[in-house]
Scaffold this motif. Structure first.
Motif, PDB file in Angstrom:
ATOM      1  N   TRP A  19      -5.355  23.573  12.853  1.00  0.00           N
ATOM      2  CA  TRP A  19      -4.557  22.330  11.066  1.00  0.00           C
ATOM      3  C   TRP A  19      -3.521  22.184  11.123  1.00  0.00           C
ATOM      4  O   TRP A  19      -2.393  21.014  11.528  1.00  0.00           O
ATOM      5  CB  TRP A  19      -5.218  23.111  10.681  1.00  0.00           C
ATOM      6  N   TYR A  26       2.357  15.042  12.865  1.00  0.00           N
ATOM      7  CA  TYR A  26       1.798  13.750  12.213  1.00  0.00           C
ATOM      8  C   TYR A  26       2.880  14.242  10.996  1.00  0.00           C
ATOM      9  O   TYR A  26       2.644  12.698  10.028  1.00  0.00           O
ATOM     10  CB  TYR A  26       0.345  13.250  12.456  1.00  0.00           C
ATOM     11  N   ASP A  48      -4.863   9.107  17.709  1.00  0.00           N
ATOM     12  CA  ASP A  48      -4.002   9.713  16.701  1.00  0.00           C
ATOM     13  C   ASP A  48      -4.943   9.989  15.258  1.00  0.00           C
ATOM     14  O   ASP A  48      -5.254  10.661  15.027  1.00  0.00           O
ATOM     15  CB  ASP A  48      -2.201   8.790  16.447  1.00  0.00           C
ATOM     16  N   GLN A  49      -5.660   8.799  15.427  1.00  0.00           N
ATOM     17  CA  GLN A  49      -6.465   8.796  14.013  1.00  0.00           C
ATOM     18  C   GLN A  49      -7.938   9.790  14.465  1.00  0.00           C
ATOM     19  O   GLN A  49      -8.104  10.758  14.357  1.00  0.00           O
ATOM     20  CB  GLN A  49      -7.345   7.158  14.041  1.00  0.00           C
ATOM     21  N   LEU A  50      -8.129  10.369  16.014  1.00  0.00           N
ATOM     22  CA  LEU A  50      -9.234  11.318  16.209  1.00  0.00           C
ATOM     23  C   LEU A  50      -8.446  13.088  16.417  1.00  0.00           C
ATOM     24  O   LEU A  50      -8.805  13.510  15.546  1.00  0.00           O
ATOM     25  CB  LEU A  50      -9.449  11.558  18.255  1.00  0.00           C
ATOM     26  N   LEU A  52      -6.265  13.690  13.775  1.00  0.00           N
ATOM     27  CA  LEU A  52      -6.273  13.208  12.214  1.00  0.00           C
ATOM     28  C   LEU A  52      -7.676  13.902  12.137  1.00  0.00           C
ATOM     29  O   LEU A  52      -8.117  15.110  10.854  1.00  0.00           O
ATOM     30  CB  LEU A  52      -5.306  12.203  11.254  1.00  0.00           C
ATOM     31  N   THR A  53      -8.282  12.927  12.604  1.00  0.00           N
ATOM     32  CA  THR A  53      -9.654  14.119  12.097  1.00  0.00           C
ATOM     33  C   THR A  53     -10.090  15.815  12.748  1.00  0.00           C
ATOM     34  O   THR A  53     -10.429  16.543  12.086  1.00  0.00           O
ATOM     35  CB  THR A  53     -11.302  12.956  13.142  1.00  0.00           C
ATOM     36  N   PHE A  54      -9.339  15.854  13.707  1.00  0.00           N
ATOM     37  CA  PHE A  54      -9.848  16.824  14.099  1.00  0.00           C
ATOM     38  C   PHE A  54      -8.883  17.877  13.558  1.00  0.00           C
ATOM     39  O   PHE A  54      -8.886  19.142  12.682  1.00  0.00           O
ATOM     40  CB  PHE A  54      -9.000  17.104  15.934  1.00  0.00           C
ATOM     41  N   LYS A  55      -7.601  17.698  12.881  1.00  0.00           N
ATOM     42  CA  LYS A  55      -6.934  18.366  11.732  1.00  0.00           C
ATOM     43  C   LYS A  55      -7.497  18.451  10.495  1.00  0.00           C
ATOM     44  O   LYS A  55      -7.702  20.181  10.834  1.00  0.00           O
ATOM     45  CB  LYS A  55      -5.887  17.571  11.129  1.00  0.00           C
ATOM     46  N   THR A  56      -8.340  18.223   9.989  1.00  0.00           N
ATOM     47  CA  THR A  56      -9.494  17.495   8.972  1.00  0.00           C
ATOM     48  C   THR A  56     -10.600  19.478   9.385  1.00  0.00           C
ATOM     49  O   THR A  56     -11.231  19.543   8.372  1.00  0.00           O
ATOM     50  CB  THR A  56     -10.384  16.350   8.545  1.00  0.00           C
ATOM     51  N   GLY A  57     -11.095  19.126  10.448  1.00  0.00           N
ATOM     52  CA  GLY A  57     -12.401  19.543  10.600  1.00  0.00           C
ATOM     53  C   GLY A  57     -11.579  20.822  10.748  1.00  0.00           C
ATOM     54  O   GLY A  57     -12.315  22.105  10.721  1.00  0.00           O
ATOM     55  N   TRP A  60     -11.628  22.570   7.791  1.00  0.00           N
ATOM     56  CA  TRP A  60     -13.108  22.971   7.185  1.00  0.00           C
ATOM     57  C   TRP A  60     -13.540  23.963   8.009  1.00  0.00           C
ATOM     58  O   TRP A  60     -14.338  25.216   7.503  1.00  0.00           O
ATOM     59  CB  TRP A  60     -14.380  21.860   7.446  1.00  0.00           C
TER      60      TRP A  60
END
Length: 86
Positions: A19, A26, A48-50, A52-57, A60
């Motif tokens: 994270w 970013y 880049d969107q992917l 940021l999705t991994f960042k949230t993943g 969690w």
């Protein structure tokens, strides 16, 4: 018990490291203004969107993984031993 603690700690540190790396890429405006809470740009490409999705993943995964090994698994074992002693 020490085995669950180190597994939870490894998940917590690994997830938060992922994270923090992505947030550093970013969410940091420049080298001298290092902060991880700046809003992200609006015009991002698909990768880049992917990311940021991994960042949230990662966030969690770190939270739920640590709670699983530190709270849920020991509580389940206590419940199972209490049920067997009954």
């Amino acid at each position: 018990m020490a085995d669950e603690f180190i597994k939870g700690f490894a998940i917590l540190t690994g997830g938060m490291l992922g994270w923090m790396v992505i947030a550093g890429w970013y969410n940091t405006p420049s080298f001298t203004e290092a902060q991880l809470s700046v809003p992200v740009e609006q015009e991002l490409q698909m990768l880049d969107q992917l990311a940021l999705t991994f960042k949230t993943g990662f966030l969690w995964f770190a939270i739920l993984g640590a709670l699983t090994f530190w709270v849920l698994i020991p509580a389940g074992r206590e419940l199972r031993s209490a049920w067997a002693a009954r």
